[in-house]
Design an enzyme around this catalytic site. Structure first.
Site, short mmCIF file in Angstrom:
data_model
loop_
_atom_site.label_atom_id
_atom_site.label_comp_id
_atom_site.label_asym_id
_atom_site.label_seq_id
_atom_site.Cartn_x
_atom_site.Cartn_y
_atom_site.Cartn_z
N SER A 152 -3.58 -16.73 27.22
CA SER A 152 -3.49 -17.73 26.13
C SER A 152 -4.09 -19.09 26.96
O SER A 152 -4.98 -19.12 27.57
CB SER A 152 -2.05 -17.96 25.75
N ASP A 165 -3.47 -12.07 15.70
CA ASP A 165 -2.93 -13.17 16.67
C ASP A 165 -2.72 -14.22 15.65
O ASP A 165 -3.59 -14.89 14.76
CB ASP A 165 -3.99 -13.50 17.76
N HIS A 168 -0.35 -11.94 19.66
CA HIS A 168 -0.47 -12.90 20.68
C HIS A 168 -0.31 -12.32 21.94
O HIS A 168 0.16 -13.13 23.08
CB HIS A 168 0.06 -14.29 20.66
#
Length: 184
Positions: free
Chosen positions: A74, A137, A164
């Site tokens: 991320s 996601d 995610h």
């Protein structure tokens, strides 16, 4: 140069990274590999994840260099990409990577998205680029993840059911690090 170190750069807001998502589990698994060490530390400014703090930390505290695979999740993927624009590293493994601030004030304040991505420089500074993404996601549109894959010509592992990547185990990541360790 042979790969001998992996560094996990977590996403922002991860809290104590040893006990968040798959990070601590992956560190233990990578450290079981012969001739490998994996580093995982709580990052400075963990909520906003400012580039001006994270990139120097990656260089000075985590020692990211030409023998390092940087595993970024991320915000950590954004940090890995920006780091590789100006530093040679063995490899980057991007998990849940994206290209814009997504219209989010906190993401905008991180600094990663204030200028165009230098895909060619990143490719030139990494022997290998691997990306994991999932079409389901909840935070990142697939178009953002695909833009990273296209820009970096990454080896893309596309899933439809990983969200995610906030699970506690990530065996495909360990297999990837094994392959990168043995790659030239």
């Amino acid at each position: 140069m042979p790969l001998c170190k992996a560094v996990i750069v977590p996403g922002n807001g991860a809290g104590d990274v040893e006990h968040c998502n798959w990070y601590g589990w992956a560190k233990k698994e990578i450290n079981k590999m012969p001739d490998m060490i994996c580093l995982l530390k709580n990052m400075p400014d963990p909520v906003t994840a400012r580039e001006c703090l994270w990139l120097p930390f990656m260089e000075k505290e985590l020692g990211c260099d030409e023998q390092t695979v940087i595993i970024g999740h991320s915000s950590g993927a954004a940090a890995a990409m920006r780091y590789a624009e100006t530093h040679k590293v063995h490899s980057i493994v991007l998990v849940g990577a994206y290209t814009s601030d997504l219209g989010d004030k906190n993401e905008r304040e991180s600094g990663y998205f204030s200028r165009p991505w230098e895909w060619e420089k990143i490719r030139g500074n990494c022997a290998h680029i691997v990306q994991f993404g999932s079409t389901d996601d909840p935070f990142l549109p697939w178009s953002e993840q695909q833009a990273v894959a296209d820009g970096l010509q990454a080896q893309l592992h596309k899933y439809t059911d990983r969200g995610h990547f906030q699970n506690t185990h990530f065996p495909e990541l360990i297999l990837t690090v094994h392959k990168l360790r043995d790659a030239e």
